[in-house]
Design a protein around this motif. Structure first.
Motif, mmCIF file in Angstrom:
data_model
loop_
_atom_site.group_PDB
_atom_site.id
_atom_site.type_symbol
_atom_site.label_atom_id
_atom_site.label_comp_id
_atom_site.label_asym_id
_atom_site.label_seq_id
_atom_site.Cartn_x
_atom_site.Cartn_y
_atom_site.Cartn_z
ATOM 1 N N TYR A 74 0.641 -1.222 -0.083
ATOM 2 C CA TYR A 74 0.168 -0.089 -0.095
ATOM 3 C C TYR A 74 0.793 1.431 -0.051
ATOM 4 C CZ TYR A 74 -3.318 -3.628 1.429
ATOM 5 O OH TYR A 74 -3.925 -4.863 1.517
ATOM 6 N N GLY A 75 2.206 1.210 0.347
ATOM 7 C CA GLY A 75 3.162 2.261 0.245
ATOM 8 C C GLY A 75 2.714 3.402 1.397
ATOM 9 N N ILE A 76 2.492 2.696 2.595
ATOM 10 C CA ILE A 76 2.146 3.281 3.823
ATOM 11 C C ILE A 76 3.127 3.016 4.689
ATOM 12 C CG2 ILE A 76 -0.078 4.281 3.298
ATOM 13 C CD1 ILE A 76 -1.112 2.026 5.184
ATOM 14 N N SER A 77 3.485 3.668 5.869
ATOM 15 C CA SER A 77 4.250 3.144 6.923
ATOM 16 C C SER A 77 3.588 2.659 7.974
ATOM 17 C CB SER A 77 5.158 4.162 7.434
ATOM 18 O OG SER A 77 4.312 5.242 8.153
ATOM 19 N N LEU A 78 4.228 1.981 9.003
ATOM 20 C CA LEU A 78 3.385 1.383 10.203
ATOM 21 C C LEU A 78 2.791 2.679 10.849
ATOM 22 C CD1 LEU A 78 2.735 -1.273 11.872
ATOM 23 C CD2 LEU A 78 4.605 -0.793 13.122
ATOM 24 N N GLU A 79 3.509 3.654 11.166
ATOM 25 C CA GLU A 79 2.790 4.926 11.763
ATOM 26 C C GLU A 79 1.641 5.445 11.167
ATOM 27 O OE1 GLU A 79 6.157 4.629 10.717
ATOM 28 O OE2 GLU A 79 7.006 4.153 12.844
ATOM 29 N N GLN A 80 1.662 5.507 9.802
ATOM 30 C CA GLN A 80 0.337 5.662 9.103
ATOM 31 C C GLN A 80 -0.789 5.002 9.203
ATOM 32 O OE1 GLN A 80 2.539 6.284 5.085
ATOM 33 N NE2 GLN A 80 1.653 8.125 5.024
ATOM 34 N N TYR A 81 -0.438 3.623 9.375
ATOM 35 C CA TYR A 81 -1.270 2.540 9.635
ATOM 36 C C TYR A 81 -2.086 2.773 11.235
ATOM 37 C CZ TYR A 81 -3.649 -2.036 10.461
ATOM 38 O OH TYR A 81 -4.437 -2.860 10.812
ATOM 39 N N ASP A 82 -1.068 3.052 11.820
ATOM 40 C CA ASP A 82 -1.647 3.172 13.278
ATOM 41 C C ASP A 82 -2.225 4.494 13.670
ATOM 42 O OD1 ASP A 82 -0.371 0.840 14.072
ATOM 43 O OD2 ASP A 82 1.443 1.933 14.676
ATOM 44 N N LYS A 83 -1.997 5.537 12.800
ATOM 45 C CA LYS A 83 -2.733 6.942 12.665
ATOM 46 C C LYS A 83 -4.189 6.511 12.218
ATOM 47 C CE LYS A 83 -3.061 11.424 12.798
ATOM 48 N NZ LYS A 83 -4.202 11.613 13.191
ATOM 49 N N ASN A 89 -10.959 5.164 15.773
ATOM 50 C CA ASN A 89 -11.212 4.521 17.129
ATOM 51 C C ASN A 89 -10.872 3.215 17.365
ATOM 52 O OD1 ASN A 89 -11.928 7.089 18.278
ATOM 53 N ND2 ASN A 89 -14.039 6.852 17.470
ATOM 54 N N TYR A 90 -9.982 2.697 16.257
ATOM 55 C CA TYR A 90 -9.528 1.099 16.363
ATOM 56 C C TYR A 90 -10.795 0.136 15.892
ATOM 57 C CZ TYR A 90 -5.701 3.098 18.837
ATOM 58 O OH TYR A 90 -4.783 3.857 19.184
ATOM 59 N N CYS A 95 -18.602 -1.681 9.841
ATOM 60 C CA CYS A 95 -19.416 -2.397 10.821
ATOM 61 C C CYS A 95 -19.242 -1.962 12.224
ATOM 62 C CB CYS A 95 -19.351 -3.952 10.792
ATOM 63 S SG CYS A 95 -17.779 -4.521 11.399
ATOM 64 N N LEU A 96 -18.043 -1.056 12.268
ATOM 65 C CA LEU A 96 -17.875 -0.468 13.654
ATOM 66 C C LEU A 96 -17.542 -1.374 14.719
ATOM 67 C CD1 LEU A 96 -20.503 2.610 13.600
ATOM 68 C CD2 LEU A 96 -18.190 2.556 12.832
ATOM 69 N N LYS A 97 -17.165 -2.634 14.346
ATOM 70 C CA LYS A 97 -16.560 -3.554 15.429
ATOM 71 C C LYS A 97 -15.262 -3.239 15.686
ATOM 72 C CE LYS A 97 -19.465 -7.514 14.276
ATOM 73 N NZ LYS A 97 -19.644 -8.902 13.624
ATOM 74 N N HIS A 98 -14.998 -3.266 16.981
ATOM 75 C CA HIS A 98 -13.802 -3.185 17.600
ATOM 76 C C HIS A 98 -12.547 -4.135 17.225
ATOM 77 C CE1 HIS A 98 -10.331 -2.021 20.351
ATOM 78 N NE2 HIS A 98 -10.723 -0.865 20.103
ATOM 79 N N GLU A 99 -11.323 -3.513 16.827
ATOM 80 C CA GLU A 99 -10.565 -4.601 16.315
ATOM 81 C C GLU A 99 -9.963 -5.744 17.376
ATOM 82 O OE1 GLU A 99 -6.748 -2.398 15.325
ATOM 83 O OE2 GLU A 99 -6.320 -2.084 17.515
ATOM 84 N N THR A 100 -10.288 -5.601 18.626
ATOM 85 C CA THR A 100 -10.162 -6.640 19.472
ATOM 86 C C THR A 100 -11.039 -7.981 19.390
ATOM 87 O OG1 THR A 100 -11.212 -5.347 21.219
ATOM 88 C CG2 THR A 100 -8.904 -5.111 21.128
ATOM 89 N N SER A 101 -12.276 -7.573 18.578
ATOM 90 C CA SER A 101 -13.113 -8.564 18.388
ATOM 91 C C SER A 101 -12.742 -9.334 17.196
ATOM 92 C CB SER A 101 -14.618 -7.836 18.568
ATOM 93 O OG SER A 101 -14.498 -7.340 17.269
ATOM 94 N N GLN A 102 -11.835 -8.988 16.543
ATOM 95 C CA GLN A 102 -11.554 -9.521 15.349
ATOM 96 C C GLN A 102 -10.501 -10.685 15.618
ATOM 97 O OE1 GLN A 102 -13.644 -8.959 12.636
ATOM 98 N NE2 GLN A 102 -14.441 -7.558 14.114
ATOM 99 N N LYS A 103 -10.367 -11.680 14.473
ATOM 100 C CA LYS A 103 -9.094 -12.499 14.660
ATOM 101 C C LYS A 103 -7.991 -11.916 14.185
ATOM 102 C CE LYS A 103 -11.861 -16.692 14.776
ATOM 103 N NZ LYS A 103 -12.238 -18.031 14.074
ATOM 104 N N GLY A 119 -9.794 3.400 3.965
ATOM 105 C CA GLY A 119 -9.712 3.235 5.187
ATOM 106 C C GLY A 119 -9.339 1.800 5.608
ATOM 107 N N LEU A 120 -9.702 1.310 7.064
ATOM 108 C CA LEU A 120 -9.401 0.124 7.404
ATOM 109 C C LEU A 120 -10.673 -0.346 7.704
ATOM 110 C CD1 LEU A 120 -6.576 1.346 10.358
ATOM 111 C CD2 LEU A 120 -6.511 0.293 7.681
ATOM 112 N N LEU A 121 -10.816 -1.630 7.363
ATOM 113 C CA LEU A 121 -12.027 -2.562 7.450
ATOM 114 C C LEU A 121 -11.628 -4.086 8.124
ATOM 115 C CD1 LEU A 121 -13.496 -2.107 3.949
ATOM 116 C CD2 LEU A 121 -13.928 -1.114 5.983
ATOM 117 N N CYS A 122 -12.654 -4.603 8.760
ATOM 118 C CA CYS A 122 -12.360 -5.931 9.329
ATOM 119 C C CYS A 122 -12.367 -6.900 8.219
ATOM 120 C CB CYS A 122 -13.509 -6.301 10.430
ATOM 121 S SG CYS A 122 -15.114 -6.378 9.640
#
Length: 157
Positions: A74-83, A89-90, A95-103, A119-122
């Motif tokens: 994707y041409g992005i850094s880990l810092e960009q991904y974390d941002k 809101n993680y 679907c707005l499910k929190h990342e901790t509920s995902q495998k 953006g980021l999706l489950c």
């Protein structure tokens, strides 16, 4: 007894690693020659990984392996991904499910036409919703369809 294809010594079978694909169930190189070849390969591979030309071995440094994948795909850094995670809101953007509920960690969603990162999706939303069709009109029709209903209900059993 078997002859090693590297050092040409004739050795007992227990001096060769097993290989279920080989006719006699053993590798062609003796264990000692195989160790030399494997350590040379690992040394060369590790040097390329340190230069950023290859990802690290699976059991080494998971963070830099992730960063390598993000940069390569994707041409992005880990810092960009974390941002992006923090901005969402993680949670999955759909679907707005929190990342901790995902495998698995949240996937980077992007347009295959323009290359823009959306953006980021489950995994479920990324594979079943977005990846199948990128036509927003289809999603609007689907939303109207789900809101409308038919007024007919399945009888209770």
């Amino acid at each position: 007894m078997r002859q090693c294809t590297s050092c040409f010594q004739t050795l007992p079978l227990h001096c060769f690693y097993t290989n279920s694909n080989a006719p006699d169930g053993r590798r062609s190189k003796c264990k000692e020659c195989q160790r030399v070849v494997s350590s040379a390969y690992k040394k060369k591979r590790r040097a390329l990984a340190n230069k950023g030309l290859l990802p690290p071995f699976k059991n080494e440094d998971k963070v830099s392996r992730t960063e390598y994948s993000l940069r390569k795909l994707y041409g992005i850094s880990l810092e960009q991904y974390d941002k992006m995670r923090e901005d969402q809101n993680y949670c999955c953007a759909v679907c707005l499910k929190h990342e901790t509920s995902q495998k698995k960690r949240l996937s980077v969603d992007h347009s295959h036409t323009t290359g823009e990162i959306r953006g980021l999706l489950c995994e479920n939303c990324n594979l079943s919703l977005i990846a199948q069709r990128e036509d927003p009109d289809i999603f609007l029709r689907a939303a109207d369809y789900l809101k409308k209903g038919s007024g007919i209900y399945v009888p209770e059993k």
